[in-house]
Design an enzyme around this catalytic site. Structure first.
Site, PDB file in Angstrom:
ATOM      1  CG  ASP A 171      -0.047  -0.202   2.416  1.00  0.00           C
ATOM      2  OD1 ASP A 171       0.960  -0.532   2.318  1.00  0.00           O
ATOM      3  OD2 ASP A 171      -0.381  -0.879   3.310  1.00  0.00           O
ATOM      4  CG  ASN A 176      -8.611  -2.344  11.943  1.00  0.00           C
ATOM      5  OD1 ASN A 176      -7.579  -2.584  11.193  1.00  0.00           O
ATOM      6  ND2 ASN A 176      -9.375  -1.181  11.941  1.00  0.00           N
ATOM      7  CG  HIS A 228      -5.929  -3.091   8.861  1.00  0.00           C
ATOM      8  ND1 HIS A 228      -5.871  -1.710   9.110  1.00  0.00           N
ATOM      9  CD2 HIS A 228      -4.058  -3.059   9.160  1.00  0.00           C
ATOM     10  CE1 HIS A 228      -3.995  -1.230   9.356  1.00  0.00           C
ATOM     11  NE2 HIS A 228      -3.975  -2.477   9.483  1.00  0.00           N
ATOM     12  CD  GLU A 262      -8.627   0.369   7.669  1.00  0.00           C
ATOM     13  OE1 GLU A 262      -8.101  -0.069   9.071  1.00  0.00           O
ATOM     14  OE2 GLU A 262      -7.938   1.699   7.689  1.00  0.00           O
TER      15      GLU A 262
END
Ligand code: PGA
Length: 239
Positions: free
Chosen positions: A67, A136, A138, A143
């Site tokens: 990313d 979380n 991811h 996400e």
């Protein structure tokens, strides 16, 4: 899924390094998927050490990062391009044309995403993809709620992700709100996946991956369906 429990961050990094070196030394024209963040920093240090000891060459290696932020110039100190250049690439004999990150400053971001997919395909797909996990759950910047069928795409970063990454920036307001990330399906096409998990702040995400249902609410949970995943997690991440 192969699960390797190690004592601490150093041991995780060393084990990860030997897996990567083994791949680079055994595959012709290896294609590596790489990650940024705190988790792989130790791995990169060990790779650099191994290169300096002549244990490995990156001359025929191609890499794709997961990313990149949108809105930061690639030479910005906080871009993932700069991270990779400083923490890994400039220390190795990798050819500049062989390492790839999504271009978060592209004029046509949609086209950039499509091109990134094409490049990965042309390279013959990723032999081994290094992954961290977000608090979380991811993977990459996918996400919670991201479709498992996603390809390289633009994401709005979750507030928890921006908060977690704010430590690298002067203020929270400086943390970009969007990024380009490889999609979950793109990641799942990697032949092997190496997931690194360190620290108690990741314990809940690891538990949700290992014990919970496979659900788009926990992007990493899809790894349960990949035929070739190695998880290296340290003791703190098991609490
Ligand atoms: P970290 O990030 O390695 O900085 O903890 C991992 C991730 O968010 O995927």
């Amino acid at each position: 899924m192969k699960i390797v429990k190690v004592k601490n961050y150093e041991e995780m990094s060393k084990r990860a390094c030997s897996i990567i070196l083994e791949k680079v030394n055994s595959v012709e024209n290896p294609v590596l998927g790489l990650a940024t963040g705190s988790t792989p920093e130790g791995l990169y240090k060990y790779i650099i050490d191994a290169y300096k000891q002549n244990e490995v060459s990156f001359k025929d290696v191609t890499t794709f990062n997961l990313d990149e932020y949108i809105g930061l110039d690639k030479h910005n100190v906080n871009s993932y391009y700069t991270y990779m250049k400083e923490k890994l690439f400039k220390h190795l004999d990798i050819r500049p044309e062989n390492y790839h990150l999504p271009n978060g400053s592209a004029d046509d971001i949609k086209k950039e995403c499509e091109q990134y997919e094409k490049l990965i395909e042309q390279a013959g797909h990723i032999d081994i993809q290094v992954l961290g996990i977000g608090v979380n759950g991811h993977i990459g910047f996918n996400e919670p709620g991201t479709p498992f069928t996603s390809r390289t795409h633009v994401v709005d970063l979750a507030e928890s992700t921006r908060l977690a990454n704010a430590r690298f920036f002067d203020t929270l307001a400086d943390v970009p709100t969007q990024a380009i990330t490889m999609g979950i399906e793109t990641i799942m096409e990697s032949k092997t996946i190496l997931l690194l998990v360190s620290g108690e702040q990741k314990a809940e995400a690891l538990a949700r991956l290992l014990d919970g249902p496979v659900s788009e609410d926990v992007p990493a949970s899809i790894l349960m369906e990949h035929p070739n995943v190695i998880v290296i997690a340290d003791e703190a991440a098991w609490q």
